[in-house]
Design a protein around this motif. Sequence first.
Motif, mmCIF file in Angstrom:
data_model
loop_
_atom_site.group_PDB
_atom_site.id
_atom_site.type_symbol
_atom_site.label_atom_id
_atom_site.label_comp_id
_atom_site.label_asym_id
_atom_site.label_seq_id
_atom_site.Cartn_x
_atom_site.Cartn_y
_atom_site.Cartn_z
ATOM 1 N N GLY A 16 6.589 -5.590 1.884
ATOM 2 C CA GLY A 16 5.188 -5.228 1.665
ATOM 3 C C GLY A 16 5.033 -3.846 1.076
ATOM 4 N N ARG A 17 5.748 -2.894 1.628
ATOM 5 C CA ARG A 17 5.659 -1.515 1.134
ATOM 6 C C ARG A 17 6.189 -1.410 -0.293
ATOM 7 N NH1 ARG A 17 8.590 2.551 4.897
ATOM 8 N NH2 ARG A 17 10.409 1.471 4.034
ATOM 9 N N GLU A 18 7.307 -2.052 -0.572
ATOM 10 C CA GLU A 18 7.861 -1.984 -1.922
ATOM 11 C C GLU A 18 6.968 -2.709 -2.928
ATOM 12 O OE1 GLU A 18 10.279 -0.005 -2.833
ATOM 13 O OE2 GLU A 18 10.416 0.582 -0.725
ATOM 14 N N THR A 19 6.320 -3.780 -2.506
ATOM 15 C CA THR A 19 5.381 -4.465 -3.387
ATOM 16 C C THR A 19 4.212 -3.551 -3.725
ATOM 17 O OG1 THR A 19 6.020 -6.616 -2.493
ATOM 18 C CG2 THR A 19 3.912 -6.497 -3.641
ATOM 19 N N ALA A 20 3.735 -2.804 -2.747
ATOM 20 C CA ALA A 20 2.658 -1.835 -3.008
ATOM 21 C C ALA A 20 3.093 -0.822 -4.063
ATOM 22 C CB ALA A 20 2.262 -1.129 -1.712
ATOM 23 N N ARG A 21 4.304 -0.348 -3.964
ATOM 24 C CA ARG A 21 4.811 0.638 -4.925
ATOM 25 C C ARG A 21 4.909 0.050 -6.326
ATOM 26 N NH1 ARG A 21 9.323 2.869 -0.609
ATOM 27 N NH2 ARG A 21 8.076 4.635 0.191
ATOM 28 N N VAL A 22 5.413 -1.174 -6.424
ATOM 29 C CA VAL A 22 5.530 -1.815 -7.747
ATOM 30 C C VAL A 22 4.140 -2.097 -8.323
ATOM 31 C CG1 VAL A 22 6.312 -3.876 -8.966
ATOM 32 C CG2 VAL A 22 7.797 -2.796 -7.279
ATOM 33 N N PHE A 23 3.227 -2.569 -7.507
ATOM 34 C CA PHE A 23 1.868 -2.827 -7.986
ATOM 35 C C PHE A 23 1.204 -1.540 -8.465
ATOM 36 C CE2 PHE A 23 0.548 -7.043 -5.708
ATOM 37 C CZ PHE A 23 1.608 -7.692 -6.322
ATOM 38 N N ALA A 24 1.382 -0.453 -7.720
ATOM 39 C CA ALA A 24 0.771 0.824 -8.119
ATOM 40 C C ALA A 24 1.292 1.271 -9.479
ATOM 41 C CB ALA A 24 1.044 1.891 -7.064
ATOM 42 N N LYS A 25 2.586 1.091 -9.706
ATOM 43 C CA LYS A 25 3.173 1.451 -11.009
ATOM 44 C C LYS A 25 2.554 0.648 -12.140
ATOM 45 C CE LYS A 25 7.742 1.776 -9.486
ATOM 46 N NZ LYS A 25 9.166 1.508 -9.747
ATOM 47 N N ASN A 26 2.042 -0.515 -11.797
ATOM 48 C CA ASN A 26 1.478 -1.407 -12.803
ATOM 49 C C ASN A 26 -0.054 -1.482 -12.733
ATOM 50 O OD1 ASN A 26 3.847 -2.882 -14.292
ATOM 51 N ND2 ASN A 26 4.475 -2.726 -12.148
ATOM 52 N N ASN A 27 -0.643 -0.427 -12.172
ATOM 53 C CA ASN A 27 -2.108 -0.228 -12.211
ATOM 54 C C ASN A 27 -2.908 -1.292 -11.464
ATOM 55 O OD1 ASN A 27 -1.924 2.123 -13.937
ATOM 56 N ND2 ASN A 27 -1.398 0.705 -15.594
ATOM 57 N N ILE A 28 -2.351 -1.811 -10.378
ATOM 58 C CA ILE A 28 -3.092 -2.730 -9.519
ATOM 59 C C ILE A 28 -3.595 -1.946 -8.311
ATOM 60 C CG2 ILE A 28 -2.980 -4.815 -8.096
ATOM 61 C CD1 ILE A 28 -0.700 -5.799 -9.908
ATOM 62 N N ASN A 29 -4.904 -1.921 -8.113
ATOM 63 C CA ASN A 29 -5.476 -1.233 -6.955
ATOM 64 C C ASN A 29 -5.081 -1.959 -5.670
ATOM 65 O OD1 ASN A 29 -6.828 0.697 -8.583
ATOM 66 N ND2 ASN A 29 -8.434 -0.805 -9.003
ATOM 67 N N LEU A 30 -5.054 -1.217 -4.572
ATOM 68 C CA LEU A 30 -4.408 -1.727 -3.363
ATOM 69 C C LEU A 30 -5.286 -1.665 -2.125
ATOM 70 C CD1 LEU A 30 -0.999 0.104 -3.912
ATOM 71 C CD2 LEU A 30 -1.383 -2.360 -4.161
ATOM 72 N N ILE A 31 -5.246 -2.742 -1.355
ATOM 73 C CA ILE A 31 -5.732 -2.751 0.025
ATOM 74 C C ILE A 31 -4.502 -3.013 0.882
ATOM 75 C CG2 ILE A 31 -7.253 -3.838 1.716
ATOM 76 C CD1 ILE A 31 -8.866 -4.891 -0.770
ATOM 77 N N LEU A 32 -4.101 -2.005 1.626
ATOM 78 C CA LEU A 32 -2.857 -2.080 2.393
ATOM 79 C C LEU A 32 -3.179 -2.303 3.865
ATOM 80 C CD1 LEU A 32 -0.990 0.905 0.705
ATOM 81 C CD2 LEU A 32 -0.970 -1.521 0.061
ATOM 82 N N CYS A 33 -2.599 -3.346 4.437
ATOM 83 C CA CYS A 33 -2.907 -3.738 5.812
ATOM 84 C C CYS A 33 -1.661 -3.631 6.689
ATOM 85 C CB CYS A 33 -3.403 -5.179 5.842
ATOM 86 S SG CYS A 33 -4.749 -5.520 4.704
ATOM 87 N N GLY A 34 -1.870 -3.157 7.911
ATOM 88 C CA GLY A 34 -0.756 -3.059 8.842
ATOM 89 C C GLY A 34 -1.223 -2.598 10.206
ATOM 90 N N ARG A 35 -0.304 -2.609 11.161
ATOM 91 C CA ARG A 35 -0.619 -2.229 12.536
ATOM 92 C C ARG A 35 -0.383 -0.752 12.813
ATOM 93 N NH1 ARG A 35 2.919 -4.087 15.822
ATOM 94 N NH2 ARG A 35 4.371 -4.854 14.246
ATOM 95 N N ARG A 36 0.352 -0.063 11.909
ATOM 96 C CA ARG A 36 0.743 1.321 12.168
ATOM 97 C C ARG A 36 -0.003 2.256 11.209
ATOM 98 N NH1 ARG A 36 7.065 -0.417 12.285
ATOM 99 N NH2 ARG A 36 6.273 -1.701 10.579
ATOM 100 N N GLN A 37 -1.074 2.864 11.725
ATOM 101 C CA GLN A 37 -1.945 3.671 10.879
ATOM 102 C C GLN A 37 -1.207 4.834 10.242
ATOM 103 O OE1 GLN A 37 -5.393 3.029 10.167
ATOM 104 N NE2 GLN A 37 -4.802 4.465 8.552
ATOM 105 N N GLU A 38 -0.280 5.453 10.974
ATOM 106 C CA GLU A 38 0.434 6.602 10.408
ATOM 107 C C GLU A 38 1.256 6.184 9.187
ATOM 108 O OE1 GLU A 38 3.173 4.702 13.377
ATOM 109 O OE2 GLU A 38 1.037 5.245 13.345
ATOM 110 N N ARG A 39 1.811 4.995 9.215
ATOM 111 C CA ARG A 39 2.557 4.512 8.049
ATOM 112 C C ARG A 39 1.617 4.150 6.906
ATOM 113 N NH1 ARG A 39 7.942 0.997 9.277
ATOM 114 N NH2 ARG A 39 8.885 2.309 10.892
ATOM 115 N N LEU A 40 0.469 3.577 7.235
ATOM 116 C CA LEU A 40 -0.527 3.298 6.206
ATOM 117 C C LEU A 40 -0.971 4.590 5.521
ATOM 118 C CD1 LEU A 40 -2.746 0.663 8.052
ATOM 119 C CD2 LEU A 40 -1.260 0.223 6.099
ATOM 120 N N ASP A 41 -1.200 5.621 6.318
ATOM 121 C CA ASP A 41 -1.610 6.913 5.757
ATOM 122 C C ASP A 41 -0.536 7.469 4.829
ATOM 123 O OD1 ASP A 41 -3.936 6.746 7.238
ATOM 124 O OD2 ASP A 41 -3.217 8.052 8.846
ATOM 125 N N LYS A 42 0.701 7.305 5.209
ATOM 126 C CA LYS A 42 1.810 7.840 4.408
ATOM 127 C C LYS A 42 1.919 7.141 3.062
ATOM 128 C CE LYS A 42 6.745 8.945 4.701
ATOM 129 N NZ LYS A 42 7.963 8.890 5.541
#
Length: 252
Positions: A16-42
Amino acid sequence: MNNKTALITGATSGIGRETARVFAKNNINLILCGRRQERLDKIKAELKSQVSVHTLNFDVRIREDVFKAIGSLPENFNKIDILINNAGNAHGLDPIQEGGIDDWDMMMDINVKGLLYVTKAILPQMTQRKHGHIINIGSTAGKEVYPDGNVYCASKHAVDALNQGMRIDLNKFGIRVGAVNPGMVKTEFSNVRFKGDDQRAGDVYKGFEPLMPEDVAEIIYFVVSRPCHVNIADLVVMSTAQASSTIVNKEL
């Protein structure tokens, strides 16, 4: 892919995290979901200079929290073009007669019911617009059953069936549905399965080169970046060393 928005569950680690990184590189805006807020913030801090990023902190097992979180999306994030149903887990590796019921509940609640809850929350705006792309992250465990994998394999077989069912039911809306089914990927997966036994988890990937999360993320981007008339319905990917769930060449 400019101006598209993707929602990714299980975005705080691994695929999930790596997909977010690849999508960001390709100009796809992101809604990131997870249970650990500190990791989401990072991860938001890392990617917000590239694309717009919004985080949602909830557990996919809790139906009310899923609908509340997705219902809270601000106007500039409430048109979701791509859903990556990535959240999932394995708990335990035991023969059926020794399996823990709490482990079974965890796998079915996250891998099956959680996927359904998130999809249900997002589908109304996709069906209304007759536009969207859903990628369900399955597993080779959804294609075969291996010793002691019983309930985990059952949960991933359910994902396989749901992927097919969604594709049939949503066909009339022009919504693309497909699955990416990885084999062994070096993530926190085995640490969770073996409940923090890092030694046992590490042994899973010794002696061969497994898939890495970024390998799968690149494949997911390839799938979602195909022209609108192309739908990659079902894709299985394993490392070169892996032939099946039980056959791995540890001499490569």
